[in-house]
Design a protein around this motif. Sequence first.
Motif, mmCIF file in Angstrom:
data_model
loop_
_atom_site.group_PDB
_atom_site.id
_atom_site.type_symbol
_atom_site.label_atom_id
_atom_site.label_comp_id
_atom_site.label_asym_id
_atom_site.label_seq_id
_atom_site.Cartn_x
_atom_site.Cartn_y
_atom_site.Cartn_z
ATOM 1 N N ASN A 6 0.837 -1.195 0.000
ATOM 2 C CA ASN A 6 0.000 0.000 0.000
ATOM 3 C C ASN A 6 0.876 1.251 0.000
ATOM 4 O O ASN A 6 1.808 1.357 0.788
ATOM 5 N N PRO A 7 0.613 2.225 -0.875
ATOM 6 C CA PRO A 7 1.454 3.428 -0.948
ATOM 7 C C PRO A 7 1.433 4.267 0.325
ATOM 8 O O PRO A 7 2.350 5.052 0.563
ATOM 9 N N ASN A 8 0.430 4.103 1.175
ATOM 10 C CA ASN A 8 0.366 4.847 2.437
ATOM 11 C C ASN A 8 1.197 4.199 3.544
ATOM 12 O O ASN A 8 1.376 4.787 4.598
ATOM 13 N N PHE A 9 1.694 2.981 3.311
ATOM 14 C CA PHE A 9 2.487 2.274 4.307
ATOM 15 C C PHE A 9 3.935 2.745 4.230
ATOM 16 O O PHE A 9 4.540 2.730 3.159
ATOM 17 N N PRO A 10 4.526 3.171 5.358
ATOM 18 C CA PRO A 10 5.898 3.698 5.324
ATOM 19 C C PRO A 10 6.947 2.586 5.177
ATOM 20 O O PRO A 10 7.163 1.803 6.090
ATOM 21 N N ILE A 11 7.555 2.537 4.007
ATOM 22 C CA ILE A 11 8.631 1.587 3.741
ATOM 23 C C ILE A 11 9.613 2.266 2.783
ATOM 24 O O ILE A 11 9.208 3.016 1.894
ATOM 25 N N ASN A 12 10.894 2.043 3.013
ATOM 26 C CA ASN A 12 11.919 2.678 2.183
ATOM 27 C C ASN A 12 11.989 2.021 0.813
ATOM 28 O O ASN A 12 11.763 0.821 0.675
ATOM 29 N N ASN A 13 12.338 2.824 -0.183
ATOM 30 C CA ASN A 13 12.578 2.292 -1.521
ATOM 31 C C ASN A 13 13.904 1.549 -1.545
ATOM 32 O O ASN A 13 14.751 1.724 -0.667
ATOM 33 N N CYS A 14 14.110 0.763 -2.563
ATOM 34 C CA CYS A 14 15.359 0.016 -2.734
ATOM 35 C C CYS A 14 16.526 0.993 -2.844
ATOM 36 O O CYS A 14 16.459 1.970 -3.590
ATOM 37 N N LYS A 15 17.595 0.726 -2.096
ATOM 38 C CA LYS A 15 18.742 1.630 -2.127
ATOM 39 C C LYS A 15 19.559 1.485 -3.409
ATOM 40 O O LYS A 15 20.307 2.379 -3.772
ATOM 41 N N ILE A 16 19.392 0.404 -4.131
ATOM 42 C CA ILE A 16 20.165 0.175 -5.345
ATOM 43 C C ILE A 16 19.524 0.851 -6.554
ATOM 44 O O ILE A 16 20.181 1.561 -7.305
ATOM 45 N N CYS A 17 18.222 0.651 -6.737
ATOM 46 C CA CYS A 17 17.581 1.196 -7.939
ATOM 47 C C CYS A 17 16.456 2.189 -7.642
ATOM 48 O O CYS A 17 15.927 2.781 -8.573
ATOM 49 N N GLY A 18 16.058 2.355 -6.374
ATOM 50 C CA GLY A 18 15.076 3.372 -6.015
ATOM 51 C C GLY A 18 13.626 2.998 -6.249
ATOM 52 O O GLY A 18 12.741 3.836 -6.153
ATOM 53 N N ASN A 49 9.053 -8.642 7.427
ATOM 54 C CA ASN A 49 9.997 -7.941 8.287
ATOM 55 C C ASN A 49 10.361 -6.573 7.713
ATOM 56 O O ASN A 49 11.443 -6.383 7.157
ATOM 57 N N VAL A 50 9.457 -5.616 7.865
ATOM 58 C CA VAL A 50 9.671 -4.264 7.353
ATOM 59 C C VAL A 50 10.836 -3.564 8.052
ATOM 60 O O VAL A 50 11.638 -2.902 7.390
ATOM 61 N N PRO A 51 11.004 -3.696 9.384
ATOM 62 C CA PRO A 51 12.159 -3.049 10.024
ATOM 63 C C PRO A 51 13.507 -3.521 9.458
ATOM 64 O O PRO A 51 14.427 -2.725 9.288
ATOM 65 N N ALA A 52 13.626 -4.802 9.123
ATOM 66 C CA ALA A 52 14.874 -5.303 8.530
ATOM 67 C C ALA A 52 15.090 -4.709 7.143
ATOM 68 O O ALA A 52 16.215 -4.364 6.777
ATOM 69 N N TRP A 53 14.019 -4.580 6.351
ATOM 70 C CA TRP A 53 14.133 -3.962 5.021
ATOM 71 C C TRP A 53 14.565 -2.512 5.157
ATOM 72 O O TRP A 53 15.458 -2.053 4.457
ATOM 73 N N ASN A 54 13.914 -1.764 6.052
ATOM 74 C CA ASN A 54 14.237 -0.351 6.221
ATOM 75 C C ASN A 54 15.662 -0.160 6.738
ATOM 76 O O ASN A 54 16.328 0.816 6.372
ATOM 77 N N LYS A 55 16.146 -1.074 7.569
ATOM 78 C CA LYS A 55 17.527 -0.992 8.064
ATOM 79 C C LYS A 55 18.526 -1.253 6.929
ATOM 80 O O LYS A 55 19.570 -0.629 6.838
ATOM 81 N N GLN A 56 18.181 -2.182 6.050
ATOM 82 C CA GLN A 56 19.052 -2.531 4.917
ATOM 83 C C GLN A 56 19.014 -1.467 3.836
ATOM 84 O O GLN A 56 19.966 -1.324 3.072
ATOM 85 N N ASN A 57 17.921 -0.722 3.745
ATOM 86 C CA ASN A 57 17.727 0.291 2.693
ATOM 87 C C ASN A 57 17.424 1.647 3.300
ATOM 88 O O ASN A 57 16.289 2.122 3.237
ATOM 89 N N PRO A 58 18.436 2.295 3.891
ATOM 90 C CA PRO A 58 18.178 3.586 4.546
ATOM 91 C C PRO A 58 17.878 4.704 3.561
ATOM 92 O O PRO A 58 18.180 4.655 2.418
#
Length: 58
Positions: A6-18, A49-58
């Motif tokens: 969902n676009p309203n859910f806070p999650i970081n984009n991929c750090k490699i390609c955005g 595991n959204v926190p792990a994704w966000n930590k990996q993709n700051p």
Amino acid sequence: MRIDINPNFPINNCKICGIRPVVEQTKDRWTILCPNPTCRNSVSDKIVNVPAWNKQNP
């Protein structure tokens, strides 16, 4: 099967390609991954595991 997040859910984009990640469910795992097939940036766990994704993709 890949599911858009969902676009309203806070999650970081991929750090490699955005690109915004998607969720994929397999038999016993949930994977947050970049939909770009050449990127291969992902996080797998028994839960989404959204926190792990966000930590990996700051």
